[in-house]
Design a protein around this motif. Structure first.
Motif, PDB file in Angstrom:
ATOM      1  N   TRP A  72       0.838  -1.200   0.000  1.00 15.27           N
ATOM      2  CA  TRP A  72       0.000   0.000   0.000  1.00 15.27           C
ATOM      3  C   TRP A  72       0.873   1.250   0.000  1.00 15.27           C
ATOM      4  O   TRP A  72       1.942   1.288   0.628  1.00 15.27           O
ATOM      5  CB  TRP A  72      -0.879   0.046   1.237  1.00 15.27           C
ATOM      6  CG  TRP A  72      -2.098  -0.824   1.185  1.00 15.27           C
ATOM      7  CD1 TRP A  72      -2.407  -1.765   0.262  1.00 15.27           C
ATOM      8  CD2 TRP A  72      -3.167  -0.820   2.146  1.00 15.27           C
ATOM      9  NE1 TRP A  72      -3.599  -2.360   0.572  1.00 15.27           N
ATOM     10  CE2 TRP A  72      -4.091  -1.796   1.723  1.00 15.27           C
ATOM     11  CE3 TRP A  72      -3.436  -0.106   3.297  1.00 15.27           C
ATOM     12  CZ2 TRP A  72      -5.267  -2.070   2.416  1.00 15.27           C
ATOM     13  CZ3 TRP A  72      -4.598  -0.370   4.007  1.00 15.27           C
ATOM     14  CH2 TRP A  72      -5.501  -1.337   3.567  1.00 15.27           C
ATOM     15  N   ARG A  73       0.383   2.286  -0.648  1.00 12.10           N
ATOM     16  CA  ARG A  73       0.912   3.630  -0.438  1.00 12.10           C
ATOM     17  C   ARG A  73       0.006   4.342   0.576  1.00 12.10           C
ATOM     18  O   ARG A  73      -1.082   3.852   0.897  1.00 12.10           O
ATOM     19  CB  ARG A  73       0.945   4.402  -1.762  1.00 12.10           C
ATOM     20  CG  ARG A  73       2.007   3.885  -2.730  1.00 12.10           C
ATOM     21  CD  ARG A  73       2.099   4.764  -3.963  1.00 12.10           C
ATOM     22  NE  ARG A  73       3.244   4.421  -4.784  1.00 12.10           N
ATOM     23  CZ  ARG A  73       3.601   5.063  -5.872  1.00 12.10           C
ATOM     24  NH1 ARG A  73       2.870   6.098  -6.305  1.00 12.10           N
ATOM     25  NH2 ARG A  73       4.665   4.693  -6.562  1.00 12.10           N
ATOM     26  N   VAL A  74       0.457   5.500   1.043  1.00 15.41           N
ATOM     27  CA  VAL A  74      -0.346   6.244   2.019  1.00 15.41           C
ATOM     28  C   VAL A  74      -1.721   6.553   1.428  1.00 15.41           C
ATOM     29  O   VAL A  74      -2.745   6.509   2.129  1.00 15.41           O
ATOM     30  CB  VAL A  74       0.381   7.530   2.442  1.00 15.41           C
ATOM     31  CG1 VAL A  74      -0.508   8.393   3.333  1.00 15.41           C
ATOM     32  CG2 VAL A  74       1.685   7.198   3.167  1.00 15.41           C
ATOM     33  N   HIS A  75      -1.768   6.825   0.132  1.00 15.89           N
ATOM     34  CA  HIS A  75      -3.030   7.142  -0.528  1.00 15.89           C
ATOM     35  C   HIS A  75      -4.046   6.009  -0.371  1.00 15.89           C
ATOM     36  O   HIS A  75      -5.253   6.255  -0.213  1.00 15.89           O
ATOM     37  CB  HIS A  75      -2.793   7.422  -2.014  1.00 15.89           C
ATOM     38  CG  HIS A  75      -4.059   7.518  -2.820  1.00 15.89           C
ATOM     39  ND1 HIS A  75      -4.876   8.625  -2.788  1.00 15.89           N
ATOM     40  CD2 HIS A  75      -4.657   6.614  -3.653  1.00 15.89           C
ATOM     41  CE1 HIS A  75      -5.924   8.409  -3.582  1.00 15.89           C
ATOM     42  NE2 HIS A  75      -5.812   7.212  -4.116  1.00 15.89           N
ATOM     43  N   ASP A  76      -3.596   4.756  -0.408  1.00 16.06           N
ATOM     44  CA  ASP A  76      -4.513   3.624  -0.302  1.00 16.06           C
ATOM     45  C   ASP A  76      -5.217   3.608   1.055  1.00 16.06           C
ATOM     46  O   ASP A  76      -6.422   3.315   1.144  1.00 16.06           O
ATOM     47  CB  ASP A  76      -3.756   2.313  -0.508  1.00 16.06           C
ATOM     48  CG  ASP A  76      -3.177   2.203  -1.912  1.00 16.06           C
ATOM     49  OD1 ASP A  76      -3.930   2.408  -2.880  1.00 16.06           O
ATOM     50  OD2 ASP A  76      -1.969   1.953  -2.037  1.00 16.06           O
ATOM     51  N   LEU A  77      -4.478   3.922   2.111  1.00 14.21           N
ATOM     52  CA  LEU A  77      -5.090   3.963   3.437  1.00 14.21           C
ATOM     53  C   LEU A  77      -5.990   5.180   3.571  1.00 14.21           C
ATOM     54  O   LEU A  77      -7.086   5.102   4.147  1.00 14.21           O
ATOM     55  CB  LEU A  77      -4.009   3.968   4.520  1.00 14.21           C
ATOM     56  CG  LEU A  77      -4.516   4.008   5.962  1.00 14.21           C
ATOM     57  CD1 LEU A  77      -5.445   2.835   6.256  1.00 14.21           C
ATOM     58  CD2 LEU A  77      -3.341   4.008   6.948  1.00 14.21           C
ATOM     59  N   VAL A  78      -5.547   6.317   3.046  1.00 15.20           N
ATOM     60  CA  VAL A  78      -6.371   7.533   3.110  1.00 15.20           C
ATOM     61  C   VAL A  78      -7.715   7.300   2.440  1.00 15.20           C
ATOM     62  O   VAL A  78      -8.771   7.700   2.953  1.00 15.20           O
ATOM     63  CB  VAL A  78      -5.622   8.720   2.455  1.00 15.20           C
ATOM     64  CG1 VAL A  78      -6.580   9.882   2.199  1.00 15.20           C
ATOM     65  CG2 VAL A  78      -4.471   9.173   3.352  1.00 15.20           C
TER      66      VAL A  78
END
Length: 592
Positions: free
Chosen positions: A469-475
């Protein structure tokens, strides 16, 4: 240089300095530095860039007042000379080795004290902020050394009969590291010896489920043998010789019962300055100075208290005592304190008598007492020394008006972290470059976590388990507000679990208001808005709001343009309140 913080430049400077520190007092060649910094893919200017980094680091040391050359040129590269100075990692290894020797000599309490000193050197994640494969490998090695030291300390404390005092710490460690069998073994042993046989069996079942789901294996033979022994009620207690040795050693080694520091603690410099001023400089003749830390669930009250207590422990050479009041009754805590203070023989079973004995035991001594997660003054009162040389640090959500009679009281409401501190915490836990790739997305993640330490830790843990995951995926997942708390709730002591406990402690009217106020369209509101939402008189609504403020579930914003008092939800608390409202509405609908 002692106590000075040096600001090192960008990632390349940090990588070069880390490589030199990891080989302190040894020559590190140019080629080795280039390999470490660029991981086998150096630019054509690599040698020049390393030389520029070395020059910049030398300037930093000189400007900080280091009077001798720290980084010396030595063919075929450079050496960081630590003559007359020390390195925490080396000191840590020395203390751990000393503890091993003391353990072999049956000097159990001294061995435990050495390990506490070693673990107190950890102020954050190893090599935090250094993003290079060599640093990740070395950080993993150092972290494993730290975990082994934590496990050994737990074993020593159990030998010393501190099974009740260590329970909360072990529960937190097992929650954070569910696949470390040794920690789970010690937690089960501590639970059993504390009379919590059913909890010990539950801990085993939880571990079996984690192990099967995560790695497809059952728990190891030692854990299964302990589980069977608990079922038979046949677990050996600490031996009498060990207990006798502990009593002998306690006469010479001051009790040091503070838990380990949170490895990812950041910030709180203003709060620590206030605590220094109140607890280390002020003096009262007839009572101990008290600092009372309050704040919403998950905001980091305990982490701050333990961090400050560890940092200031040398001011309290006679004893540092710690108790979790959510898990222990005052009489049990008094018995623990008295044993730690070297009191032998039968202990009073009457609370007032035990408190009197405790105050006599600390008379004239410099003692720090940390009372964690206190919910009432009734819990705290028997544990307050009346000795002007003692200091008390209390954490909890509730502010006790009775404490105001103490002339040395400092009350601090702990708020969310700043954006920079939140970013530092995320980066420290992740130990990779994902938080740096898209700063605006990382900032969005910080806001979705409400700058709350427990939520930030949970977000970082989610990213750690999802390396792809990148941070965007969690956001993207957290922006679905209905699921945000679920995404940020990991383990038995999650933010949602803590908020659940807070609501359970409210009376029926305040719990109704907690759920009902979540209907408001805006997180900021006044009493008139609340009265409309709750369909009641404004004065009654104000009383309920103030109850929620006292429980740290609402914040006071100040006064509006018309002079009316305004209040505010923290976003994650509001989401929990909305979920509580939905559950109540659903329960009423089906007749529960």
């Amino acid at each position: 240089m002692k106590g000075r913080t040096l600001t090192v430049g960008g990632p390349r400077q940090r990588a070069v300095l880390s490589a030199l520190l990891l080989s302190a007092n040894q020559v590190v060649s140019f080629d080795a530095l280039i390999e470490k910094v660029w991981n086998g893919q150096p630019p054509s200017t690599a040698r020049t860039q390393v030389a520029i980094c070395i020059a910049a680091l030398r300037k930093i040391f000189r400007s900080a007042g280091w009077d001798r050359e720290t980084i010396v040129t030595a063919t075929p590269g450079y050496m960081l000379a630590l003559v007359g100075h020390s390195l925490d990692s080396a000191r840590f290894e020395q203390l751990v080795a000393g503890s091993v020797r003391l353990t072999a000599e049956k000097r159990t309490a001294e061995a435990a004290h050495a390990l506490r000193d070693a673990l107190a050197l950890w102020r954050g994640p190893a090599l935090g902020g250094v993003y290079a494969p060599f640093a990740e490998t070395e950080a993993a090695r150092l972290d494993e050394q730290r975990m082994l030291a934590i496990e050994q300390l737990a074993a020593l404390r159990l030998q010393l009969g501190e099974h009740q005092a260590i329970l909360g710490e072990l529960q937190a460690l097992v929650s954070a590291c569910p696949l470390r069998d040794r920690l789970r073994y010690y937690l089960m042993l501590a639970q059993y010896r504390s009379g919590r046989r059913a909890e010990a069996l539950t801990t085993f079942r939880d571990g079996m489920r984690h192990s099967v789901e995560e790695i497809g294996l059952e728990l190891g033979a030692e854990l299964q043998e302990l589980h069977n022994a608990i079922l038979r009620d046949d677990v050996p207690q600490p031996s009498a010789p060990a207990a006798a040795a502990a009593h002998t050693e306690k006469k010479t080694v001051a009790p040091a019962q503070l838990p380990q520091c949170d490895a990812y603690f950041v910030g709180r410099s203003r709060e620590q300055w206030l605590m220094d001023d109140a607890l280390l400089t002020q003096t009262t003749q007839n009572s101990s100075s008290i600092a009372h830390l309050t704040g919403s669930p998950g905001i980091g009250k305990t982490s701050l208290a333990v961090h400050w207590a560890r940092r200031s422990a040398h001011h309290f050479p006679d004893a540092q005592l710690f108790a979790n009041l959510r898990q222990n009754q005052p009489l049990d805590v008094l018995h623990q304190f008295l044993r730690h203070l070297g009191v032998e023989g039968p202990l009073p079973t009457d609370l007032a008598e035990a408190a009197k004995r405790y105050r006599s035991a600390v008379e004239g001594r410099q003692v720090l007492v940390v009372l964690d997660d206190a919910s009432s003054y009734t819990q705290v009162r028997p544990l307050l020394p009346d000795n002007g040389r003692c200091r008390v640090l209390i954490t909890g959500r509730t502010a006790f008006d009775e404490l105001l009679q103490n002339p040395g009281l400092l009350r601090i409401r702990i708020g969310p972290l700043s954006d920079d501190e939140s970013h530092e915490m995320l980066t420290g836990v992740l130990r990779d470059a994902r938080a740096e790739e898209f700063p605006e997305t990382t900032q969005r993640l910080v806001r979705l976590c409400g700058n709350t330490p427990l939520a930030l830790r949970a977000a970082a843990a989610r990213l750690l388990t999802k390396q792809h995951w990148r941070v965007h995926d969690l956001v993207r997942r957290l922006e679905r507000s209905a699921h945000r708390l679920a995404e940020l709730s990991i383990g038995e002591d999650s933010l949602r679990a803590r908020l659940d406990r807070s609501v359970q402690e409210l009376d029926a009217a305040a719990a109704y208001a907690y759920a009902g106020l979540s209907r408001l369209d805006h997180p900021d509101f006044c009493v008139a808005n609340a009265a409309d939402a709750l369909e009641m008189d404004q004065l009654d609504a104000e009383d309920l709001i103030e109850t929620l403020v006292d429980a740290q579930l609402l914040e006071v914003v100040g006064r509006g343009r018309r002079g009316e008092m305004r209040y505010r939800w923290q976003e994650l608390v509001r989401l929990h309140a909305q979920a509580t409202l939905s559950e109540r509405t659903f329960g009423a609908h089906i007749g529960v």
